[in-house]
Write a protein that holds these residues in place. Structure first.
Motif, PDB file in Angstrom:
ATOM      1  N   LYS A  35      18.910   5.176  -9.716  1.00  0.00           N
ATOM      2  CA  LYS A  35      18.534   6.145 -11.167  1.00  0.00           C
ATOM      3  C   LYS A  35      18.535   5.124 -12.389  1.00  0.00           C
ATOM      4  O   LYS A  35      17.472   5.424 -13.004  1.00  0.00           O
ATOM      5  N   GLU A  36      19.276   4.148 -12.483  1.00  0.00           N
ATOM      6  CA  GLU A  36      19.299   3.264 -13.510  1.00  0.00           C
ATOM      7  C   GLU A  36      17.653   2.405 -13.845  1.00  0.00           C
ATOM      8  O   GLU A  36      17.527   2.057 -14.804  1.00  0.00           O
ATOM      9  N   SER A  37      17.141   2.237 -12.771  1.00  0.00           N
ATOM     10  CA  SER A  37      15.889   1.607 -12.716  1.00  0.00           C
ATOM     11  C   SER A  37      14.824   2.534 -12.974  1.00  0.00           C
ATOM     12  O   SER A  37      13.709   1.930 -13.351  1.00  0.00           O
ATOM     13  N   VAL A  38      14.754   3.611 -13.099  1.00  0.00           N
ATOM     14  CA  VAL A  38      13.774   4.826 -13.259  1.00  0.00           C
ATOM     15  C   VAL A  38      13.621   4.734 -14.730  1.00  0.00           C
ATOM     16  O   VAL A  38      14.526   5.246 -15.478  1.00  0.00           O
ATOM     17  N   GLN A  39      12.452   4.522 -15.216  1.00  0.00           N
ATOM     18  CA  GLN A  39      12.112   4.660 -16.554  1.00  0.00           C
ATOM     19  C   GLN A  39      10.988   5.871 -17.038  1.00  0.00           C
ATOM     20  O   GLN A  39      11.163   6.181 -18.091  1.00  0.00           O
ATOM     21  N   LYS A  40      10.594   6.402 -16.079  1.00  0.00           N
ATOM     22  CA  LYS A  40       9.604   7.623 -16.156  1.00  0.00           C
ATOM     23  C   LYS A  40       9.913   8.484 -15.161  1.00  0.00           C
ATOM     24  O   LYS A  40       9.868   8.097 -13.784  1.00  0.00           O
ATOM     25  N   ARG A  41       9.841   9.710 -15.512  1.00  0.00           N
ATOM     26  CA  ARG A  41      10.301  10.794 -14.419  1.00  0.00           C
ATOM     27  C   ARG A  41       9.218  11.865 -14.323  1.00  0.00           C
ATOM     28  O   ARG A  41       8.011  11.929 -15.254  1.00  0.00           O
ATOM     29  N   SER A  42       9.146  12.365 -13.195  1.00  0.00           N
ATOM     30  CA  SER A  42       8.090  13.406 -13.077  1.00  0.00           C
ATOM     31  C   SER A  42       6.503  13.005 -12.964  1.00  0.00           C
ATOM     32  O   SER A  42       5.555  13.653 -13.553  1.00  0.00           O
ATOM     33  N   VAL A  43       6.139  11.817 -12.535  1.00  0.00           N
ATOM     34  CA  VAL A  43       4.967  11.266 -12.224  1.00  0.00           C
ATOM     35  C   VAL A  43       4.343  11.766 -11.024  1.00  0.00           C
ATOM     36  O   VAL A  43       5.182  11.260  -9.993  1.00  0.00           O
ATOM     37  N   ASP A  44       3.380  12.313 -10.677  1.00  0.00           N
ATOM     38  CA  ASP A  44       2.895  12.604  -9.302  1.00  0.00           C
ATOM     39  C   ASP A  44       2.790  11.302  -8.574  1.00  0.00           C
ATOM     40  O   ASP A  44       1.920  10.516  -8.873  1.00  0.00           O
ATOM     41  N   SER A  45       3.539  11.272  -7.421  1.00  0.00           N
ATOM     42  CA  SER A  45       3.467   9.965  -6.782  1.00  0.00           C
ATOM     43  C   SER A  45       1.858   9.676  -6.208  1.00  0.00           C
ATOM     44  O   SER A  45       1.944   8.680  -5.683  1.00  0.00           O
ATOM     45  N   ILE A  46       0.908  10.676  -6.135  1.00  0.00           N
ATOM     46  CA  ILE A  46      -0.360  10.412  -5.599  1.00  0.00           C
ATOM     47  C   ILE A  46      -0.843   8.961  -6.475  1.00  0.00           C
ATOM     48  O   ILE A  46      -1.678   8.595  -6.262  1.00  0.00           O
ATOM     49  N   ASN A  47      -0.366   9.036  -7.820  1.00  0.00           N
ATOM     50  CA  ASN A  47      -1.097   8.072  -8.701  1.00  0.00           C
ATOM     51  C   ASN A  47      -0.250   6.829  -8.753  1.00  0.00           C
ATOM     52  O   ASN A  47      -0.340   5.859  -9.592  1.00  0.00           O
ATOM     53  N   VAL A  69       0.716  -1.270  -0.036  1.00  0.00           N
ATOM     54  CA  VAL A  69       0.056   0.043   0.053  1.00  0.00           C
ATOM     55  C   VAL A  69       0.862   1.406   0.050  1.00  0.00           C
ATOM     56  O   VAL A  69       1.630   1.369   0.852  1.00  0.00           O
ATOM     57  N   PRO A  70       0.880   2.086  -1.101  1.00  0.00           N
ATOM     58  CA  PRO A  70       1.711   3.252  -1.040  1.00  0.00           C
ATOM     59  C   PRO A  70       1.391   4.475   0.150  1.00  0.00           C
ATOM     60  O   PRO A  70       0.111   4.359   0.250  1.00  0.00           O
ATOM     61  N   VAL A  71       2.600   4.564   0.599  1.00  0.00           N
ATOM     62  CA  VAL A  71       2.229   5.742   1.439  1.00  0.00           C
ATOM     63  C   VAL A  71       2.717   7.127   1.297  1.00  0.00           C
ATOM     64  O   VAL A  71       2.253   8.087   1.273  1.00  0.00           O
ATOM     65  N   ARG A  72       4.146   7.149   0.547  1.00  0.00           N
ATOM     66  CA  ARG A  72       4.592   8.153  -0.146  1.00  0.00           C
ATOM     67  C   ARG A  72       5.697   8.044  -0.884  1.00  0.00           C
ATOM     68  O   ARG A  72       6.194   6.825  -0.880  1.00  0.00           O
ATOM     69  N   GLY A  73       5.721   8.727  -1.805  1.00  0.00           N
ATOM     70  CA  GLY A  73       6.923   8.420  -2.833  1.00  0.00           C
ATOM     71  C   GLY A  73       7.482   9.770  -3.245  1.00  0.00           C
ATOM     72  O   GLY A  73       6.704  10.709  -3.170  1.00  0.00           O
ATOM     73  N   LYS A  74       8.505   9.582  -3.680  1.00  0.00           N
ATOM     74  CA  LYS A  74       9.479  10.965  -4.135  1.00  0.00           C
ATOM     75  C   LYS A  74      10.434  10.576  -5.050  1.00  0.00           C
ATOM     76  O   LYS A  74      11.083   9.447  -5.088  1.00  0.00           O
ATOM     77  N   TYR A  75      10.885  11.355  -5.880  1.00  0.00           N
ATOM     78  CA  TYR A  75      11.991  11.401  -6.785  1.00  0.00           C
ATOM     79  C   TYR A  75      13.109  12.129  -5.972  1.00  0.00           C
ATOM     80  O   TYR A  75      13.080  13.125  -5.036  1.00  0.00           O
ATOM     81  N   LYS A  76      14.412  11.278  -6.024  1.00  0.00           N
ATOM     82  CA  LYS A  76      15.445  11.894  -5.546  1.00  0.00           C
ATOM     83  C   LYS A  76      16.242  12.725  -6.161  1.00  0.00           C
ATOM     84  O   LYS A  76      16.192  12.628  -7.419  1.00  0.00           O
ATOM     85  N   LYS A  77      17.084  13.509  -5.811  1.00  0.00           N
ATOM     86  CA  LYS A  77      17.834  14.536  -6.504  1.00  0.00           C
ATOM     87  C   LYS A  77      18.801  13.812  -7.600  1.00  0.00           C
ATOM     88  O   LYS A  77      19.064  14.254  -8.666  1.00  0.00           O
TER      89      LYS A  77
END
Length: 132
Positions: free
Chosen positions: A109-121, A41-49
């Motif tokens: 970073k290498e495992s991220v395929q899509k950036r800037s997606v609102d973590s609420i989704n 169950v997602p609680v929070r998510g964020k992109y790191k610098k």
């Protein structure tokens, strides 16, 4: 109302404040009964610098048996079911039957395929290796 037990990994037990623990309990108590044995169950998510991603979840074991998670593949998808990130982890967690445990998955970073997606989704899919 059905209530699961909430447990914390020893590292989390000492780092979280009582207020943070209470927040996780409130999230758990607000969830409907689960139809699947292991749910993230997602609680929070964020992109790191650095370009990676952190996803904090409640790992919910709805089975009547304890669950040991030695290795797991985790996939984050968006509301259109497109993959944001996918990576394998070896968390070595023990979750009692009918219990939940908060955990954070840190994606490189290498495992991220899509950036800037609102973590609420975000939606997290957990794939355990087949046993036997």
């Amino acid at each position: 109302m059905y209530m699961s037990k909430l447990s914390f990994h020893p590292v989390w037990e000492h780092k979280l404040t009582n207020e943070q623990k209470k927040e996780f309990m409130e999230i758990l108590n607000s969830l409907p009964p689960s139809e699947i044995d292991l749910e993230a169950v997602p609680v929070r998510g964020k992109y790191k610098k650095n370009g990676g991603v952190v996803a904090t979840v409640l790992l919910r074991n709805s089975s009547h048996e304890p669950l040991d998670i030695k290795c797991v593949k985790v996939e984050i998808t968006d509301h259109e079911n497109e993959v944001i990130a996918t990576e394998s982890f070896a968390p070595d967690l023990h979750i009692e039957a009918d219990s939940a445990m908060p955990w954070s998955f840190v994606f490189a970073k290498e495992s991220v395929q899509k950036r800037s997606v609102d973590s609420i989704n975000w939606k997290l899919n957990i794939y355990l290796p087949e046993i036997g």
